[in-house]
Motif scaffolding. Structure first.
Motif, PDB file in Angstrom:
ATOM      1  N   TYR A  36     -36.166 -30.239  13.364  1.00 35.03           N
ATOM      2  CA  TYR A  36     -36.097 -30.895  14.676  1.00 35.03           C
ATOM      3  C   TYR A  36     -35.530 -29.955  15.734  1.00 35.03           C
ATOM      4  O   TYR A  36     -36.040 -29.879  16.854  1.00 35.03           O
ATOM      5  N   ARG A  37     -34.504 -29.210  15.368  1.00 37.05           N
ATOM      6  CA  ARG A  37     -33.924 -28.264  16.329  1.00 37.05           C
ATOM      7  C   ARG A  37     -34.851 -27.087  16.581  1.00 37.05           C
ATOM      8  O   ARG A  37     -34.876 -26.535  17.678  1.00 37.05           O
ATOM      9  N   MET A  38     -35.601 -26.721  15.558  1.00 36.90           N
ATOM     10  CA  MET A  38     -36.540 -25.602  15.722  1.00 36.90           C
ATOM     11  C   MET A  38     -37.735 -26.006  16.577  1.00 36.90           C
ATOM     12  O   MET A  38     -38.170 -25.263  17.454  1.00 36.90           O
ATOM     13  N   LEU A  39     -38.293 -27.186  16.300  1.00 38.09           N
ATOM     14  CA  LEU A  39     -39.561 -27.573  16.923  1.00 38.09           C
ATOM     15  C   LEU A  39     -39.366 -28.413  18.168  1.00 38.09           C
ATOM     16  O   LEU A  39     -40.222 -28.424  19.047  1.00 38.09           O
ATOM     17  N   GLY A  40     -38.260 -29.144  18.221  1.00 38.75           N
ATOM     18  CA  GLY A  40     -37.936 -29.885  19.432  1.00 38.75           C
ATOM     19  C   GLY A  40     -38.409 -31.312  19.491  1.00 38.75           C
ATOM     20  O   GLY A  40     -37.826 -32.104  20.196  1.00 38.75           O
ATOM     21  N   TYR A  93     -43.002 -27.634  23.258  1.00 38.55           N
ATOM     22  CA  TYR A  93     -41.773 -27.568  22.450  1.00 38.55           C
ATOM     23  C   TYR A  93     -41.004 -28.879  22.375  1.00 38.55           C
ATOM     24  O   TYR A  93     -40.546 -29.288  21.335  1.00 38.55           O
ATOM     25  N   LEU A  94     -40.830 -29.500  23.511  1.00 33.98           N
ATOM     26  CA  LEU A  94     -39.922 -30.645  23.555  1.00 33.98           C
ATOM     27  C   LEU A  94     -40.678 -31.942  23.776  1.00 33.98           C
ATOM     28  O   LEU A  94     -41.771 -31.966  24.317  1.00 33.98           O
ATOM     29  N   ASP A  95     -40.061 -33.000  23.294  1.00 32.61           N
ATOM     30  CA  ASP A  95     -40.677 -34.304  23.442  1.00 32.61           C
ATOM     31  C   ASP A  95     -40.965 -34.636  24.901  1.00 32.61           C
ATOM     32  O   ASP A  95     -40.147 -34.380  25.775  1.00 32.61           O
ATOM     33  N   ALA A  96     -42.099 -35.232  25.103  1.00 31.98           N
ATOM     34  CA  ALA A  96     -42.375 -35.787  26.425  1.00 31.98           C
ATOM     35  C   ALA A  96     -41.531 -37.058  26.585  1.00 31.98           C
ATOM     36  O   ALA A  96     -40.988 -37.579  25.617  1.00 31.98           O
ATOM     37  N   ASN A  97     -41.432 -37.537  27.780  1.00 32.18           N
ATOM     38  CA  ASN A  97     -40.656 -38.747  28.038  1.00 32.18           C
ATOM     39  C   ASN A  97     -41.277 -39.941  27.322  1.00 32.18           C
ATOM     40  O   ASN A  97     -42.401 -40.336  27.603  1.00 32.18           O
ATOM     41  N   VAL A  98     -40.556 -40.466  26.347  1.00 31.83           N
ATOM     42  CA  VAL A  98     -41.076 -41.611  25.595  1.00 31.83           C
ATOM     43  C   VAL A  98     -40.197 -42.818  25.874  1.00 31.83           C
ATOM     44  O   VAL A  98     -39.038 -42.838  25.495  1.00 31.83           O
ATOM     45  N   PRO A  99     -40.733 -43.845  26.573  1.00 30.09           N
ATOM     46  CA  PRO A  99     -39.902 -45.006  26.904  1.00 30.09           C
ATOM     47  C   PRO A  99     -39.427 -45.713  25.638  1.00 30.09           C
ATOM     48  O   PRO A  99     -40.154 -45.774  24.646  1.00 30.09           O
ATOM     49  N   GLY A 103     -31.859 -41.142  23.806  1.00 30.04           N
ATOM     50  CA  GLY A 103     -31.703 -40.090  24.793  1.00 30.04           C
ATOM     51  C   GLY A 103     -32.286 -38.749  24.400  1.00 30.04           C
ATOM     52  O   GLY A 103     -32.746 -37.995  25.240  1.00 30.04           O
ATOM     53  N   LEU A 104     -32.262 -38.460  23.077  1.00 27.33           N
ATOM     54  CA  LEU A 104     -32.731 -37.147  22.632  1.00 27.33           C
ATOM     55  C   LEU A 104     -34.202 -36.902  22.916  1.00 27.33           C
ATOM     56  O   LEU A 104     -34.646 -35.779  22.964  1.00 27.33           O
ATOM     57  N   ILE A 130     -27.916 -30.141  25.042  1.00 25.50           N
ATOM     58  CA  ILE A 130     -27.781 -29.243  23.887  1.00 25.50           C
ATOM     59  C   ILE A 130     -29.160 -28.967  23.296  1.00 25.50           C
ATOM     60  O   ILE A 130     -29.542 -27.820  23.048  1.00 25.50           O
ATOM     61  N   HIS A 131     -29.925 -30.041  23.098  1.00 27.17           N
ATOM     62  CA  HIS A 131     -31.247 -29.906  22.500  1.00 27.17           C
ATOM     63  C   HIS A 131     -32.162 -29.052  23.375  1.00 27.17           C
ATOM     64  O   HIS A 131     -32.900 -28.192  22.879  1.00 27.17           O
ATOM     65  N   TYR A 132     -32.045 -29.277  24.667  1.00 28.83           N
ATOM     66  CA  TYR A 132     -32.857 -28.520  25.625  1.00 28.83           C
ATOM     67  C   TYR A 132     -32.512 -27.035  25.600  1.00 28.83           C
ATOM     68  O   TYR A 132     -33.405 -26.179  25.579  1.00 28.83           O
ATOM     69  N   GLU A 133     -31.215 -26.722  25.561  1.00 29.75           N
ATOM     70  CA  GLU A 133     -30.797 -25.317  25.588  1.00 29.75           C
ATOM     71  C   GLU A 133     -31.204 -24.581  24.309  1.00 29.75           C
ATOM     72  O   GLU A 133     -31.585 -23.420  24.354  1.00 29.75           O
ATOM     73  N   ILE A 134     -31.121 -25.288  23.171  1.00 32.71           N
ATOM     74  CA  ILE A 134     -31.577 -24.668  21.913  1.00 32.71           C
ATOM     75  C   ILE A 134     -33.071 -24.390  21.992  1.00 32.71           C
ATOM     76  O   ILE A 134     -33.548 -23.325  21.624  1.00 32.71           O
ATOM     77  N   GLY A 135     -33.807 -25.376  22.533  1.00 30.49           N
ATOM     78  CA  GLY A 135     -35.256 -25.248  22.641  1.00 30.49           C
ATOM     79  C   GLY A 135     -35.698 -24.132  23.572  1.00 30.49           C
ATOM     80  O   GLY A 135     -36.799 -23.607  23.429  1.00 30.49           O
TER      81      GLY A 135
END
Ligand SMILES: [Zn+2]
Lengths: 187, 210
Positions: A36-40, A93-99, A103-104, A130-135
């Motif tokens: 999860y941290r690798m792929l986002g 890389y990171l999740d799109a906004n999912v209603p 928060g992650l 944190i998740h964003y900066e790792i990504g």
């Protein structure tokens, strides 16, 4: 710990598929977390983490029981993640906004550069940030930073997982820290 | 711009990795006391690590284990057998030997529909009937395939009839073994005995000599 795991591995080798369930149960969270941290994003991480366990099962006869099982398992998972990252563009890389998700997952589509507008970053909750900066870290540094500061593994073990010499691991951790410091800047 | 020696940055990372000597640590601390720029870099690194380290643990989804288990390849009996053979190489070799043997033996059994007989002097052959005449002695083994063997006289050797019939008169004498082979497995057994005899040709003789 390793004795219990090796016992289960021997049962799997004898053809008892159910013995593998205990292995999955023991490592599922750590393995999923690294993916999860690798792929986002959650969906891809679940797929890759599952795939890692399937490959471990198929290749279990190649595992040397004198070694650490988690290292071997993490190697399979990180290799799959790195392959996946290299095959796609950075804007996934990171999740799109999912209603309705926590928060992650509250990321907006991120630009090809991997950057978000500053005001959006500043509105983030701490865990999102944190998740964003790792990504945002380049993949080379991302893997070592995750293994070092999320998994809290010793440098030598990180080298064993990523099949890198200790010196290379150290260099990447240093550069990863530098990159983080510059990204996060004056918070 | 930071004009401090690069060595200081190295010391910062060595410190963060926990592999720094006491002297180096003293050198680093002394420098940080006197240099606000380096102090800021050091704080930035420490805070970044602390920030990343405060990530909450992520858990795998609820159904994760079940999903993995259903994704595993189904245990096939074939896979089991292969795994078993891999761990018993001697058996694997023996099995391979038998498979190859029986394959060639079956094919030789199936292809061989022709009448044939071992050539021995004094044997009388009429059509598919082989006769050991009364009063004669055949020195050697006789093998008849797909035909009839009739023994009135004497055979100083083994007699084998493969897919045929054998009649022995009251005067018949066979010094060796005498057998008829009809079924595939008899045939296999016969062939295997032949193979063993070929491999160890002298074993019988040794016993006879004792
Ligand atoms: Zn300085």
């Amino acid at each position: 710990m390793d004795d219990v795991i090796n016992k289960r591995i021997n049962e799997v080798l004898k053809g008892d598929q159910n013995a593998f369930e205990e292995i999955v149960t023991l490592f599922q969270h750590r393995l999923y977390q690294v993916c999860y941290r690798m792929l986002g994003n959650a969906q891809e991480s679940e797929d890759i983490a599952q795939e890692a366990f399937v490959r471990a099962y198929i290749n279990i006869h190649t595992f040397d029981q004198k070694r650490k099982f988690s290292t071997w398992l993490f190697r399979i998972a990180t290799n799959l993640c790195i392959d996946r990252i290299r095959k796609k563009k950075p804007d996934y890389y990171l999740d799109a906004n999912v209603p309705g998700t926590d928060g992650l997952n509250m990321y907006s589509q991120i630009a090809a550069s991997g950057e978000l507008p500053e005001e959006e970053v500043e509105r983030m909750e701490m865990q999102e940030r944190i998740h964003y900066e790792i990504g945002r870290l380049p993949e080379k540094y991302r893997s070592v930073i995750i293994l070092r500061y999320i998994e809290e593994l010793p440098l030598q073990e990180i080298g064993d997982i990523l099949e890198l010499p200790l010196g290379t691991v150290k260099t990447r951790v240093h550069r990863g820290r530098e990159a983080l410091r510059k990204q996060i800047g004056n918070m | 711009m930071n004009t401090c020696p690069e060595q200081i940055v190295h010391l910062m990372h060595a410190y963060l990795d926990g592999d720094i000597s006491r002297d180096e640590e003293r050198e680093l601390k002394a420098h940080l006391e006197s240099c606000p720029e380096c102090k800021e870099i050091m704080n930035g690194l420490t805070e970044s690590i602390a920030f990343i380290g405060s990530a909450t643990p992520i858990k795998a989804p609820e159904n994760f284990v079940d999903s993995v288990m259903t994704r595993l390849p189904k245990e096939k009996s074939q896979a089991n057998a292969q795994r078993w053979l891999r761990r018993h190489p001697l058996f694997a070799a023996a099995a391979m030997f038998l498979i190859l043997m029986s394959a060639s033996l079956f094919s030789s059994y199936g292809n061989d529909q022709q009448f044939s007989v071992t050539k021995q002097p004094n044997l009388i052959v009429e059509g598919q009937t082989v006769l050991v005449p009364a009063g004669e002695t055949i020195k050697g083994d006789i093998v008849v395939k797909n035909g009839t063997l009739r023994i009135d006289g004497e055979v100083d050797g083994d007699v084998t009839v493969i897919r045929g019939s054998k009649y022995m008169a009251s005067t018949a004498i066979v010094t060796g073994t005498s057998e008829e082979i009809d079924e595939v497995f008899d045939w296999l057994w016969y062939k295997m005995k032949q193979t063993v005899k070929d491999i160890f040709p002298s074993s019988n003789d040794d016993k006879l000599d004792e």
